[in-house]
Design a protein around this motif. Structure first.
Motif, PDB file in Angstrom:
ATOM      1  N   LEU A 445       0.849  -1.190   0.000  1.00  0.00           N
ATOM      2  CA  LEU A 445       0.000   0.000   0.000  1.00  0.00           C
ATOM      3  C   LEU A 445       0.884   1.239   0.000  1.00  0.00           C
ATOM      4  O   LEU A 445       1.903   1.299   0.707  1.00  0.00           O
ATOM      5  CB  LEU A 445      -0.919   0.026   1.230  1.00  0.00           C
ATOM      6  N   ASP A 446       0.488   2.239  -0.755  1.00  0.00           N
ATOM      7  CA  ASP A 446       1.237   3.491  -0.777  1.00  0.00           C
ATOM      8  C   ASP A 446       0.628   4.540   0.148  1.00  0.00           C
ATOM      9  O   ASP A 446       1.256   5.531   0.475  1.00  0.00           O
ATOM     10  CB  ASP A 446       1.288   4.045  -2.210  1.00  0.00           C
ATOM     11  N   SER A 447      -0.612   4.292   0.565  1.00  0.00           N
ATOM     12  CA  SER A 447      -1.336   5.271   1.391  1.00  0.00           C
ATOM     13  C   SER A 447      -1.388   4.802   2.838  1.00  0.00           C
ATOM     14  O   SER A 447      -1.544   3.605   3.104  1.00  0.00           O
ATOM     15  CB  SER A 447      -2.759   5.454   0.855  1.00  0.00           C
ATOM     16  N   PRO A 448      -1.294   5.692   3.800  1.00  0.00           N
ATOM     17  CA  PRO A 448      -1.411   5.315   5.215  1.00  0.00           C
ATOM     18  C   PRO A 448      -2.850   4.991   5.626  1.00  0.00           C
ATOM     19  O   PRO A 448      -3.083   4.514   6.720  1.00  0.00           O
ATOM     20  CB  PRO A 448      -0.892   6.544   5.956  1.00  0.00           C
ATOM     21  N   ILE A 449      -3.800   5.276   4.729  1.00  0.00           N
ATOM     22  CA  ILE A 449      -5.202   4.978   5.050  1.00  0.00           C
ATOM     23  C   ILE A 449      -5.432   3.500   4.756  1.00  0.00           C
ATOM     24  O   ILE A 449      -5.418   3.063   3.605  1.00  0.00           O
ATOM     25  CB  ILE A 449      -6.153   5.859   4.212  1.00  0.00           C
ATOM     26  N   LEU A 450      -5.669   2.714   5.806  1.00  0.00           N
ATOM     27  CA  LEU A 450      -5.785   1.260   5.661  1.00  0.00           C
ATOM     28  C   LEU A 450      -7.228   0.849   5.463  1.00  0.00           C
ATOM     29  O   LEU A 450      -8.153   1.487   5.970  1.00  0.00           O
ATOM     30  CB  LEU A 450      -5.221   0.563   6.908  1.00  0.00           C
ATOM     31  N   PRO A 451      -7.448  -0.252   4.745  1.00  0.00           N
ATOM     32  CA  PRO A 451      -8.808  -0.763   4.548  1.00  0.00           C
ATOM     33  C   PRO A 451      -9.437  -1.154   5.890  1.00  0.00           C
ATOM     34  O   PRO A 451      -8.740  -1.469   6.855  1.00  0.00           O
ATOM     35  CB  PRO A 451      -8.610  -1.988   3.651  1.00  0.00           C
ATOM     36  N   THR A 452     -10.762  -1.182   5.925  1.00  0.00           N
ATOM     37  CA  THR A 452     -11.455  -1.575   7.158  1.00  0.00           C
ATOM     38  C   THR A 452     -11.541  -3.086   7.305  1.00  0.00           C
ATOM     39  O   THR A 452     -11.669  -3.589   8.416  1.00  0.00           O
ATOM     40  CB  THR A 452     -12.877  -0.975   7.174  1.00  0.00           C
ATOM     41  N   THR A 453     -11.490  -3.822   6.209  1.00  0.00           N
ATOM     42  CA  THR A 453     -11.539  -5.295   6.264  1.00  0.00           C
ATOM     43  C   THR A 453     -10.437  -5.885   5.391  1.00  0.00           C
ATOM     44  O   THR A 453      -9.884  -5.211   4.510  1.00  0.00           O
ATOM     45  CB  THR A 453     -12.894  -5.843   5.764  1.00  0.00           C
TER      46      THR A 453
END
Length: 829
Positions: A445-453
Motif C-alpha cells: 500500500l502506498d497510502s497510510p489509510i488502511l482498509p477496514t476489512t
C-alpha cells in the motif's frame, strides 16, 4: 455481561455437585496388602516351606524363605501405592486454578471449587478447569491433544446451536486467543472423570507364567509330600530304624520342596526390571517383562509416540513448484518471500504450533528487514474469514502479510476459477502426504489509510505451506526390527485417514492402503471387528473408548498386545493391554501410572530393546526352571535308592542337600539371569501365547537330563561299592560326582545355541565365581578332617576320584552332542 454466580449460589452448587475433583478411593494399608499377598498359593508355599524348615531345625533356610515373603509384601504394597497415583494425577490435572466471575468480580479460585454454572475467563496458556460451553470468544484455539490425540489446535466459536466447536473440556490448553465459558460438568462427570472411572473398572490379569508356576508348584508339593511319606515308610519297613527313616524322609522333603521356583521368578523379574531401567525403560509391573518377550502385536498411538507431537514445515509450494524440506537449504532463495510474509503474519511468542514452526524455519535462514518495520495494524481471524493479516510500515511503504486457510487466501487474492482448480490439485497432492496447509499472500500500500476489512486489500498469492507432525527418527528402524521379530505393528490415531496412511507409509507400517475409522467401528459388531482386525494395521479418527475396544478385540484373537501411548486418552487402553508402554518425558502422569512400562527417554527404539530383553529374560528363566527340574532328579534318586536297596549305604543326608542348595540357588537365580541372549533372538517369531511354559516336552527334556545325570552318578556309586570302599568313601566319591556333574549340567544348560567353550569365554562372572566357590567348598569337605566328619565322608585317595571326573565329562559330551544335533535340525527346518 454475565455477572457469574453469587457466593450463596456457589455454596448451593457445591453442596449439590461436590468439589471439582475425582473421588478419593480408600487406600489399602500394608496389612490388607499383606493378607492379599500371603493368601496366594505361591506365597502360601513359601511360608509353608519356611515353617517346615524351622520345624526341621534348618533355621537359615527358614529365615531366608520367610524374608522373601516380607520382601514380596513390601514390593506389592509399593506397586499398589504407585498405581493409585493414576487417579491422583487426574485430580491434579483436571483441577488447575481458574479465573472465575463471582458476584460480578473476577476472582482467581482453586480449580476444585469450580461448580456448574460458573463463568470462567479463558486466557492464552490457561488449563481449562471443567467441561463447558463458550459464551464469548476472540480468536480462541484449544489444544485438545491430551484427550483426542490430535496435534492440531481446535478453533472455538461462541455458543451456537448444534455445534461441537463451542464445547471445551477439562484439562485441555488454551494456546491462542481469549474467551469466556459457562461450566456444565465438573469432577467425575467431565471427560477426564469418565476416563478415570474406566481405569478403575479395568482389572489386571495374572500372566500365563504366573498361573503355570502356581500349578506346577502345587503339583510338586503334593508329589513331594507323597514321596517323603513313602520314603519314611520304606526305610522303616526295610531297616527298622525310625530315626534314620525320618532323616531320609526329611532329605526327600528337602529335595522335593520347590522353593526355588517362586524365588527364581521373583529374582529374575526384579533384576530384569533393574536392567531395563539402565536402558531407559522403567518397569512398573515386573510381570510384564516376561509377557513383553511374548508380544505378538504392538499397538502404537501416532501423536507423541510415532511422531514428535509438534508442527514442522514439511513442504512449500511457491513459484510454481513444490519444495520438500530436504531441499529448503539448496532452494533458500526460492522460499525467502513466502517465509518472510508467513513470519510477519504470525503472532510472536505464542503457543500456536504452526506459528512456532514458521518462526523456527524463518530464523534458520537468517531473514532480515523486520527490525526496520513497525506493526501498524492487525486484522484478526474470525469465523467468517479464517485468515489473519498484519500490516507493517517500512519507511514510507505499508506492507501487509496474510496467512490462513488456503480457500480463504484464494478468495482474498480473487483468484479465478481456472487458477483455483490448479491450486486445489496442489492442495490435494500435499494433503495426501499428510500435510496441514496454510496459504500465504501479501499486499503493498502506498497510502497510510488502511482498509477496514481484509477483503479490501489487493492481495497477491505467494504460495502454500505444508505442515506435518514429524516422525521420530528412530521409529522406521524400530518397526522394521519388530517385523523381523514377528511382531505386527498397528497404528491407532485420532487423525484423518489420509494423514494416518501417509505416516504409516513413512515409518514402514504394512497398511496395504487399508484403514478403519472410528465411524467404521461404530457400525461394526464385535465379531466383525475381531475378523477385520486380523488384516488391518491402521486405525484413524479413533476416540478413547474405541482404542480400548481395539485392544480387547486383539486379545480375543489370542494376541499378546503391547500398547504404547502418552496421553490421557490412551490410559484405558494402556491398562487393558497385556503390556502398556507409556512415554516418560512428554507422556501424562495418567498414562504413566496406567502402564506396565515407561520409556524414560521417549525413544521408540527403546521398545525394541525392551522386547529383546524380555525375550532374553524369558529364555533364561525357562532354562533356569529346566535346570531346577533336572538337578532335583538325581537328588531325589539318590535319596530313594537306599530305601529300595537296604544293603546299600545311605548317600544323601539333609546337610548334603543344603550344600547342594548353596550351589543351586545362586546359579539358577543369578548366573542364568546374567547369561546373554541366544543367537538370532530377534529373528524368530514370538512364543505361541497358547504354548505352556512347562509343557510336557520341556518337562520331559529337563527330566531326561536329570535322569542321565542320575544314571552317571549311580554308575559311579555301584562301581565304588564293587571296589569295596567304606560307606564314607562311597559317599564322598558319589557326592563329588554329583557336584561335578551338576557344574557341567549348569554350563551346558546356559545356552541352547552356544557350546560350553563359548559360554565359558563369555566370562559370566557370577557363573565363574559360583563354580569356583563350589569346587573350593567341595575340596574343603573332602580334605579337612573336621569337615569330613560333619558330612560323614572318608577320604579314599585322589586316584579314586578319576571315575567321578570321567563320568562328568561323559555326561557333558553327550549333552553337548544332543544340543549340536538339535541346533542343526532347527536350522534345516
Amino acid at each position: 455481561m454475565n455477572s457469574g454466580l453469587s457466593n450463596d449460589q456457589f455454596k448451593l452448587q457445591l453442596n449439590k455437585f461436590g468439589y471439582n475433583e475425582l473421588p478419593l478411593t480408600k487406600s489399602k494399608n500394608i496389612l490388607k496388602v499383606a493378607f492379599e499377598v500371603v493368601k496366594e498359593p505361591m506365597f502360601v508355599l513359601l511360608i509353608s516351606c519356611g515353617i517346615l524348615y524351622f520345624i526341621l531345625g534348618d533355621y537359615t533356610e527358614g529365615i531366608i524363605l520367610i524374608s522373601w515373603v516380607f520382601v514380596i509384601i513390601f514390593i506389592t504394597f509399593y506397586q499398589h501405592q504407585k498405581t493409585e497415583k493414576a487417579l491422583e494425577s487426574l485430580r491434579k490435572l483436571s483441577s488447575p486454578r481458574a479465573l472465575a466471575i463471582r458476584d460480578g468480580v473476577e476472582k482467581r479460585i482453586p480449580g476444585r471449587e469450580v461448580v456448574p454454572e460458573d463463568v470462567i475467563i479463558l486466557n492464552e496458556g490457561d488449563r481449562i478447569p471443567a467441561d463447558g460451553v463458550i459464551l464469548e470468544t476472540m480468536n480462541l484455539a484449544i489444544d485438545e491433544s491430551i484427550l483426542t490425540g490430535e496435534s492440531i489446535p481446535v478453533n472455538k466459536e461462541a455458543q451456537c446451536e448444534n455445534s461441537k466447536n463451542n464445547e471445551v473440556y477439562s484439562g485441555t490448553l488454551v494456546i491462542k486467543g481469549i474467551g469466556r465459558m459457562l461450566v456444565k460438568q465438573t469432577g467425575v462427570n467431565t471427560k477426564f472423570g469418565q476416563i478415570g472411572k474406566s481405569l478403575e473398572n479395568i482389572q489386571a490379569e495374572s500372566t500365563n507364567l504366573q498361573k503355570e508356576t502356581k500349578r506346577l508348584i502345587r503339583t510338586l508339593l503334593i508329589l513331594g509330600i507323597f514321596l517323603s511319606t513313602s520314603v519314611i515308610i520304606a526305610f522303616y519297613l526295610t531297616r527298622g530304624d525310625i530315626i534314620q527313616s525320618l532323616v531320609n524322609g526329611i532329605a526327600t522333603a528337602m529335595a522335593m520342596l520347590p522353593e526355588e521356583f517362586p524365588v527364581v521368578l521373583t529374582v529374575f523379574l526384579a533384576i530384569g526390571a533393574w536392567r531395563l531401567s539402565k536402558n531407559h525403560v522403567l518397569t512398573r509391573k515386573p510381570s510384564a517383562i516376561e509377557t513383553l518377550g511374548s508380544a505378538t502385536v504392538l499397538c502404537s498411538d501416532k501423536t507423541g509416540t510415532i511422531t514428535q507431537n509438534k508442527m514442522e514445515i514439511a513442504s512449500i509450494y511457491c513459484e510454481g513448484q513444490i519444495i520438500n524440506k530436504d531441499e529448503f537449504v539448496s532452494k533458500s532463495q526460492n522460499i525467502n518471500k513466502i517465509l518472510f510474509n508467513a513470519y510477519r503474519a504470525s503472532q510472536k511468542d505464542n503457543f500456536d504450533p504452526m506459528d512456532t514452526a514458521i518462526s523456527e524455519l524463518y530464523k534458520k535462514f537468517e531473514q532480515t528487514g523486520m527490525s526496520e518495520s513497525v506493526l501498524i495494524k492487525e486484522y484478526p481471524l474470525s469465523k467468517e474469514l479464517f485468515a489473519i493479516t498484519r500490516v507493517f510500515k517500512s519507511g514510507e511503504t505499508y506492507l501487509a502479510s496474510c496467512k490462513g486457510a488456503p480457500e480463504a487466501i484464494f478468495d482474498l487474492c480473487k483468484i479465478d476459477d481456472n487458477e483455483k482448480t490448479k491450486y486445489l490439485e496442489i492442495l490435494e497432492q500435499l494433503a495426501e502426504q499428510g500435510n496441514r496447509l496454510l496459504g500465504v499472500a501479501c499486499a503493498k500500500l502506498d497510502s497510510p489509510i488502511l482498509p477496514t476489512t481484509q477483503n479490501e486489500f489487493d492481495f497477491n498469492f505467494i504460495g502454500l505451506l505444508g505442515f506435518e507432525d514429524p516422525i521420530r527418527p528412530e521409529v522406521p528402524a524400530a518397526i522394521e526390527e519388530c517385523y523381523n521379530a514377528g511382531i505386527r505393528t498397528i497404528m491407532i490415531t485420532g487423525d484423518y485417514s489420509s494423514t494416518a496412511l501417509s505416516i504409516a507409509k513413512q515409518v514402514g507400517i504394512k497398511s496395504n492402503g487399508k484403514v478403519l475409522t472410528g465411524n467404521d467401528l461404530v457400525q461394526m459388531d464385535d465379531a466383525t471387528l475381531i475378523e477385520k482386525i486380523r488384516t488391518t494395521n491402521v486405525f484413524a479418527r479413533i476416540i478413547p473408548n474405541q482404542k480400548l475396544r481395539i485392544i480387547q478385540a486383539l486379545k480375543k484373537n489370542g494376541e499378546i498386545v503391547a500398547m504404547t501411548g502418552d496421553g490421557v486418552n490412551d490410559a484405558p487402553a494402556l491398562k487393558a493391554a497385556d503390556i502398556g508402554i507409556s512415554m516418560g518425558l512428554k507422556g501424562t502422569d495418567v498414562a504413566r501410572e496406567a502402564s506396565s512400562l515407561v520409556l524414560l527417554d521417549d525413544n521408540f527404539a527403546s521398545i525394541v530393546g525392551a522386547i529383546k530383553s524380555g525375550r532374553r529374560i524369558f529364555d533364561n528363566l525357562r532354562k533356569a526352571m529346566s535346570y531346577i527340574i533336572a538337578i532335583h532328579i538325581p537328588i531325589i534318586g539318590l535319596t530313594l535308592v537306599p530305601a529300595l536297596f537296604p544293603s546299600f549305604p545311605i548317600l544323601l543326608m539333609p546337610l548334603h542337600i543344603v550344600f547342594m542348595e548353596l550351589i543351586i540357588d545362586p546359579i539358577c537365580s543369578i548366573a542364568f539371569e546374567l547369561e546373554s541372549e541366544e543367537i538370532g533372538i530377534m529373528n524368530r517369531p514370538p512364543r505361541n501365547p497358547k504354548e505352556r511354559f512347562f509343557g510336557f516336552r520341556k518337562i520331559f527334556a529337563s527330566a531326561s537330563m536329570g535322569v542321565f545325570l542320575t544314571t552317571m552318578v549311580l554308575v559311579v556309586y555301584f562301581l565304588s561299592i564293587q571296589e569295596h570302599h567304606t560307606d564314607g568313601e562311597i559317599r564322598a566319591i558319589t557326592f563329588s560326582t554329583l557336584i561335578l556333574g551338576n557344574i557341567f549340567l549348569i554350563i551346558t544348560t546356559l545356552s541352547k545355541t552356544r557350546n560350553f567353550i563359548s559360554i565359558l569365554k563369555e566370562k559370566n562372572v557370577a557363573l565363574l565365581v559360583i563354580i569356583g566357590l563350589a569346587l573350593t567348598a567341595l575340596s574343603l569337605v573332602l580334605l579337612v578332617p573336621s569337615f569330613r566328619k560333619v558330612f560323614s565322608f572318608e577320604f579314599p585317595g585322589f586316584q579314586h576320584f578319576y571315575i567321578s571326573i570321567i563320568a562328568s565329562f561323559i555326561m557333558l559330551f553327550v549333552l553337548e552332542l544332543g544340543k549340536f544335533i538339535l541346533k542343526k535340525k532347527s536350522i534345516k527346518n
